[in-house]
Design an enzyme around this catalytic site. Structure first.
Site, PDB file in Angstrom:
ATOM      1  N   ASP A 121       0.847  -1.199   0.000  1.00  9.73           N
ATOM      2  CA  ASP A 121       0.000   0.000   0.000  1.00  9.73           C
ATOM      3  C   ASP A 121       0.883   1.250   0.000  1.00  9.73           C
ATOM      4  OD1 ASP A 121      -2.304  -1.601   0.191  1.00  9.73           O
ATOM      5  OD2 ASP A 121      -2.058  -1.763   2.360  1.00  9.73           O
ATOM      6  N   LYS A 125      -0.233   9.995   1.518  1.00  8.52           N
ATOM      7  CA  LYS A 125      -0.229  11.224   2.326  1.00  8.52           C
ATOM      8  C   LYS A 125       1.034  11.294   3.178  1.00  8.52           C
ATOM      9  CE  LYS A 125      -5.123  12.098   2.779  1.00  8.52           C
ATOM     10  NZ  LYS A 125      -6.244  11.859   3.675  1.00  8.52           N
ATOM     11  N   ASP A 157       4.003  -0.560  -8.672  1.00 11.62           N
ATOM     12  CA  ASP A 157       3.663   0.298  -9.815  1.00 11.62           C
ATOM     13  C   ASP A 157       3.829   1.757  -9.417  1.00 11.62           C
ATOM     14  OD1 ASP A 157       1.410  -0.100  -7.956  1.00 11.62           O
ATOM     15  OD2 ASP A 157       0.558   1.490  -9.179  1.00 11.62           O
ATOM     16  N   THR A 195       2.070 -10.958  -9.680  1.00 13.97           N
ATOM     17  CA  THR A 195       1.076 -10.914  -8.612  1.00 13.97           C
ATOM     18  C   THR A 195      -0.251 -10.455  -9.230  1.00 13.97           C
ATOM     19  OG1 THR A 195       1.164  -8.586  -7.938  1.00 13.97           O
ATOM     20  CG2 THR A 195       2.980  -9.996  -7.192  1.00 13.97           C
ATOM     21  N   GLU A 196      -1.324 -10.514  -8.447  1.00 10.71           N
ATOM     22  CA  GLU A 196      -2.626 -10.058  -8.943  1.00 10.71           C
ATOM     23  C   GLU A 196      -2.557  -8.576  -9.346  1.00 10.71           C
ATOM     24  OE1 GLU A 196      -2.367 -12.020  -6.213  1.00 10.71           O
ATOM     25  OE2 GLU A 196      -3.870 -13.609  -6.397  1.00 10.71           O
ATOM     26  N   TYR A 197      -1.974  -7.753  -8.456  1.00  5.41           N
ATOM     27  CA  TYR A 197      -1.888  -6.314  -8.750  1.00  5.41           C
ATOM     28  C   TYR A 197      -1.024  -6.067  -9.974  1.00  5.41           C
ATOM     29  CZ  TYR A 197      -4.182  -4.362  -4.604  1.00  5.41           C
ATOM     30  OH  TYR A 197      -5.097  -3.978  -3.654  1.00  5.41           O
ATOM     31  N   GLU A 198       0.070  -6.821 -10.080  1.00  2.74           N
ATOM     32  CA  GLU A 198       1.002  -6.636 -11.199  1.00  2.74           C
ATOM     33  C   GLU A 198       0.301  -6.905 -12.533  1.00  2.74           C
ATOM     34  OE1 GLU A 198       4.437  -9.021 -10.612  1.00  2.74           O
ATOM     35  OE2 GLU A 198       5.498  -8.200 -12.345  1.00  2.74           O
TER      36      GLU A 198
HETATM   37  N1  SAH Z   1       0.894  -8.532  -2.942  1.00  2.00           N
HETATM   38  C1  SAH Z   1      -0.447  -8.557  -3.498  1.00  2.00           C
HETATM   39  C2  SAH Z   1      -1.376  -7.580  -2.783  1.00  2.00           C
HETATM   40  C3  SAH Z   1      -0.956  -6.127  -2.849  1.00  2.00           C
HETATM   41  S1  SAH Z   1      -2.061  -5.048  -1.934  1.00  2.00           S
HETATM   42  C4  SAH Z   1      -0.369  -8.262  -4.976  1.00  2.00           C
HETATM   43  O1  SAH Z   1       0.663  -7.754  -5.437  1.00  2.00           O
HETATM   44  O2  SAH Z   1      -1.321  -8.567  -5.704  1.00  2.00           O
HETATM   45  C5  SAH Z   1      -1.159  -4.924  -0.400  1.00  2.00           C
HETATM   46  C6  SAH Z   1      -1.535  -5.993   0.592  1.00  2.00           C
HETATM   47  O3  SAH Z   1      -0.730  -5.833   1.745  1.00  2.00           O
HETATM   48  C7  SAH Z   1      -2.994  -5.911   1.070  1.00  2.00           C
HETATM   49  O4  SAH Z   1      -3.602  -7.176   0.962  1.00  2.00           O
HETATM   50  C8  SAH Z   1      -2.871  -5.455   2.514  1.00  2.00           C
HETATM   51  O5  SAH Z   1      -3.904  -5.952   3.351  1.00  2.00           O
HETATM   52  C9  SAH Z   1      -1.518  -6.025   2.910  1.00  2.00           C
HETATM   53  N2  SAH Z   1      -0.872  -5.289   4.001  1.00  2.00           N
HETATM   54  C10 SAH Z   1      -0.829  -3.953   4.175  1.00  2.00           C
HETATM   55  N3  SAH Z   1      -0.141  -3.623   5.275  1.00  2.00           N
HETATM   56  C11 SAH Z   1       0.269  -4.790   5.836  1.00  2.00           C
HETATM   57  C12 SAH Z   1       1.019  -5.119   7.009  1.00  2.00           C
HETATM   58  N4  SAH Z   1       1.458  -4.156   7.835  1.00  2.00           N
HETATM   59  N5  SAH Z   1       1.262  -6.416   7.270  1.00  2.00           N
HETATM   60  C13 SAH Z   1       0.801  -7.391   6.446  1.00  2.00           C
HETATM   61  N6  SAH Z   1       0.086  -7.143   5.329  1.00  2.00           N
HETATM   62  C14 SAH Z   1      -0.176  -5.861   5.018  1.00  2.00           C
END
Ligand code: SAH
Length: 232
Positions: A121, A125, A157, A195-198
């Protein structure tokens, strides 16, 4: 990651509970025992729905992989996927429900050969910098868990998060040995597991940034770093 609350959550979680690592009383000093087999030990932090962890577990049957995610319904989907695909790989994948800050409660220092962060994430901000998974405090956690010669691999990204990550690495005295702002054009992409996001971002034409950074020594104690910051 936002999603609607899943129905039958407790029953579904119970059905895949054998794939979860519960928080131990003392940090696990011999993680290989969890798998009953030796092999390189890898950790993914923020695994989402588990596409990467499951893909890596299949592609690297010699490796043992822990995938951590802090949202229950999300890690449940990841574990259900791993269970569906269990015949395609050895028993080399475990999930952890929890946040990155809790990692030292799960594992002893010098445990991992690799730590993966994928599409963390961005928390854009300014006031939220400490929540980003590549903030210096989190980097310290990963590097204490990495073995000497171990490696952190990061993909995103988000250019803002990528630049921030390069700055944070510099703060703790780390220099990546591989940096790209378009991973899918690099030769190493041949070994890349998306990954899914990728997949979503690259289908839209967004280039993927990535960096790899090795642990060559223990990081300097935090106090020395603060003094350097005060001098600057
Ligand atoms: N890696 C996956 C998801 C990316 S979204 C992909 O590339 O498709 C980021 C993910 O990290 C979310 O599912 C969110 O819940 C998790 N996440 C965010 N902060 C975290 C933390 N402190 N510890 C463990 N997971 C976390």
């Amino acid at each position: 990651m936002r999603m609607r609350k899943k129905k039958n959550g407790p029953a579904r979680l119970a059905a895949v509970s054998h794939l979860f690592c519960e928080k131990p009383n003392t940090p696990i000093a011999t993680p290989a025992e969890d798998f009953g087999r030796e092999g390189p030990l890898w950790l993914e932090v923020g695994c989402g729905k588990g596409g990467f962890a499951c893909g890596m577990a299949k592609k690297h049957p010699d490796a043992n992989i822990y995938a951590m995610e802090r949202i229950t319904d999300v890690v449940m989907l990841a574990a259900e996927r791993a269970e569906r695909e269990k015949d395609e790989r050895p028993d080399n994948l475990r999930f952890i429900l929890g946040g990155a800050a809790e990692l030292p409660e799960f594992f002893a220092p010098l445990s991992f050969d690799r730590v993966y962060l994928n599409f963390s994430d961005p928390w854009p901000k300014k006031g939220y910098a400490k929540r980003r998974l590549t903030y210096r405090g989190f980097l310290r956690v990963y590097f204490s868990l990495l073995k000497m010669g171990g490696e952190l691999r990061f993909k995103t990204d988000n250019i803002g998060l990528f630049d921030f990550t390069l700055e944070e690495l510099a703060v703790v005295g780390l220099t990546p040995h591989f940096v790209t702002r378009d991973l899918h054009r690099e030769p190493v992409v041949a070994d890349n597991v998306m990954t899914e996001y990728e997949r979503n971002f690259s289908e839209k034409g967004t280039p993927i940034c990535s960096l790899w950074v090795c642990k060559e020594r223990e990081l300097p104690p935090e106090e020395i770093e603060r003094k350097e910051e005060e001098k600057a």
